[in-house]
Design a protein around this motif. Structure first.
Motif: not given
Length: 654
Positions: A32-39, A108-120, A135-137, A160-161
């Motif tokens: 019935d309802e899908v919420i965008i929680v972060a993006s 690529i973000l995890r819980d709205g935080m960009p932690l994956f870039d370059g070498f990582s 969920q994945i947004e 994350s849950r």
């Protein structure tokens, strides 16, 4: 199979004209309802979001955990316009390509935080078990106004849950014919003043030589993921979250005799990667009586990779950091978002034999303002952002998007936004270049890439009665168009010594095309037919401007039927011709899959799944390497190499 039991109608709310249908997915249950929680930052319903955000929800994650327990690569690859490209047959490394663009343009973000870039941003970034995700947004197209540089092609945000008042305990075991073994566990509970979530999972995979050429097509892998989080509720309107995530992976690929511990003078080649990723997070949220919200986010990630081969080794570390303060204020028919962030990464080579990139650091400070205006039938979202970077100057990033509902059947969405990307020699590329051949970015002569992205879509939905009393059937048609242009593209080139250096090109990279799909629910059948058309070109080339390894045409169809406690379905997708790096064309290929699942009450679920029923493999059309067993050169990958795979999983849920 690729999600025949995944309820991806979280993408298309039953009341909405929302998002595109995943190309290879199958089942969709109405929510019935899908919420965008972060993006979107404004926690709005997906059907009313001017920003084109697609959401794979909790049910998708739960179902996916029984099909592909180790990571999210497969479910992301089911979304139209998204291509998960494996860049190395030895390490199994993959990246996320959106709308034909290279993986380095996907943030690529995890819980709205960009932690994956370059070498990582390479190995293991997609090995986040879906059992640990709410969920994945996903945003296709420019999203730099929201989160800064990097999101030129699009954005993937993994949520994350969170705990609920009901105790959750889930255990899952899986085994596949590739000798992959998974064991995952999740627990969560919310009490009056605190709560917790806890995930722990492990994967063991033995190396497999599917095509019997002497080299591994699937590397030997041992992986452990641990993710505990604590939630504190000082008041009914405030939340404090503390978390740590640790992932520890070791993979070994190459000559099968070496992997098995039997090297000789003719069998020496191997690549081994040991990675360790520790991430710490702190989040504070305070809601006020007027529905405004103050939020503070902080994260720090330490990524360490030890690479070794028969000829080279490299031990290096990258630290990623992110801090953000934002304030959300509803006001009449508007929502205002004001914020600032500081983010960056620091790379340090610690021990190496042949490696030419010295330590370096990139960071930025950003200010952003966003306004969402809600009218009777139209919602308009506009934003501005200014980033100040350490080495590449400042960037002004405006963006505007809107959605208009013509009536209960028709709706349209459109948007345009600017973006940028700071050059990084260690960012994921369309192929894996040897680490010893990479040269550092010359910050005196190299400029940041800048982009502009457009999207336009039309939606039609109709609901009608079925043959049985009270049954609702429906049809949904989506037609979407996209265009992204990247100016000053930073492109890899070879010098006379075989080293790889990066420079700006005078002409842009352009990706354009459209997605079309029809989805129907007819008398308990879930049916889908879709087509994606992409033209991705390097305009700086005088001829052969196509971006390699990018299919122009892609078709998909799925059918699913539920029988009380049983589910069964089939799917088929056709990937059209692609151009290799030497300008020759690959053949198109058909991918087919099937699954069956059985629920035993509310607690046990069994899944039997078969991917690639027709056993199509790239190695059936060409050898995967040239050269000798001692000094192989691996071809870029454009099709599956692991062949037909059957897996069986058992899930217990309390």
């Amino acid at each position: 199979m690729k999600k025949l039991i995944i309820p991806i109608l979280t993408l298309i709310s039953s009341a909405a004209f929302s998002q595109q249908k995943p190309t290879d997915s199958t089942t969709e249950k109405r929510i019935d309802e899908v919420i965008i929680v972060a993006s979107s930052r404004t926690d709005q319903k997906i059907e009313n979001s001017p920003q084109k955000v697609e959401v794979l929800g909790k049910e998708d994650m739960q179902e996916e955990s029984g099909i592909k327990p180790m990571g999210i690569a497969s479910i992301l690859g089911d979304i139209s316009g998204v291509q998960i490209q494996q860049t190395s047959p030895v390490s199994g490394n993959s990246n996320v390509r959106i709308q034909g663009l290279d993986g380095r343009y996907t943030q690529i973000l995890r819980d709205g935080m960009p932690l994956f870039d370059g070498f990582s941003g390479g190995l293991g970034v997609l090995n986040i078990p879906p059992l640990d995700l709410q969920q994945i947004e996903l945003i296709k197209g420019s999203a730099s106004t929201l989160y800064g540089g990097g999101a030129i092609g699009g954005l993937v945000n993994m949520i994350s849950r969170k705990p609920t008042s009901r105790q959750e305990l889930t255990a899952l075991a899986n085994y596949s014919t590739l000798d992959e073994k998974n064991l995952n566990f999740f627990a969560a509970k919310k009490f009056s003043i605190f709560g917790y979530t806890f995930f722990a999972g492990g994967t063991s995979q033995n190396a497999q030589d599917v095509n019997k050429d002497g080299f591994s097509d699937v590397p030997k892998l041992n992986s452990v993921n641990i993710h505990p989080r604590l939630f504190f509720y000082p008041s009914p309107n405030s939340t404090v979250t503390l978390g740590w995530s640790g992932s520890f992976d070791q993979n070994l690929g190459g000559d099968m005799l070496v992997i098995k511990g039997n090297p000789d003078q003719n069998h020496q080649y191997f690549e081994e990667n040991k990675t360790r990723r520790n991430t710490y997070e702190f989040v504070f949220q305070q809601k006020f009586s007027d529905h405004s919200k103050l939020e503070m986010k902080n994260s720090w990630s330490d990524f360490k990779r030890k690479f070794s081969s028969n000829e080279n080794f490299l031990d290096a570390n990258q630290q990623n950091y992110f801090s953000e303060l934002s304030f959300i204020k509803p006001m009449n028919k508007m929502i205002w978002v004001l914020g600032a962030d500081f983010q960056g990464n620091k790379f340090s080579p610690e021990n190496f034999q042949n490696f030419q990139i010295p330590a370096f650091e990139n960071n930025s400070f950003g200010l952003f303002l966003q306004n969402t205006l809600k009218l009777q039938k139209t919602t308009i979202e506009s934003g501005i952002r200014n980033d100040f970077t350490k080495n590449f100057g400042s960037f002004f990033l405006p963006q505007v998007a809107l959605i208009h509902h013509f009536n209960e059947n028709w709706a349209a969405r459109a948007g345009v936004g600017l973006g940028y990307k700071i050059p990084n020699a260690l960012a994921p590329q369309i192929i894996d270049y040897p680490l010893e051949n990479l040269l550092p970015i010359n910050i005196q002569t190299t400029k940041a890439e800048k982009s502009v992205g457009y999207n336009l879509e039309f939606n039609y939905k109709k609901t009608f009665s079925g043959e049985e009393d009270g049954e609702k059937n429906s049809i949904f048609i989506n037609q979407a168009f996209f265009l992204t242009q990247i100016n000053n593209p930073v492109i890899a080139n070879y010098d006379s010594n075989g080293n790889v250096y990066f420079r700006n090109e005078a002409e842009p990279v352009v990706s354009k095309g459209f997605d079309t799909y029809v989805k129907a629910t007819l008398d308990e059948w879930e049916l889908y037919l879709g087509y994606t058309f992409t033209i991705a070109e390097n305009k700086y080339l005088s001829e052969n401007q196509f971006i390699p390894l990018t299919p122009k045409n892609r078709f998909a169809m799925t059918a699913l039927k539920e029988f009380k406690t049983w589910k069964a379905g089939i799917e088929a997708s056709y990937t059209g011709k692609q151009h290799r790096l030497d300008y020759t064309e690959t053949p198109g290929y058909l991918f087919a899959a099937a699954m069956i699942s059985k629920d035993f009450g509310e607690h046990f679920t069994l899944v039997l799944n078969c991917e690639n029923i027709l056993d199509f493999r790239q190695s059936r059309k060409e050898a995967l390497f040239t050269g000798s067993m001692l000094n192989p050169t691996f071809r870029p990958l454009w099709a599956p190499i692991d062949g037909r795979v059957v897996n069986f999983s058992v899930k217990f849920k309390l």
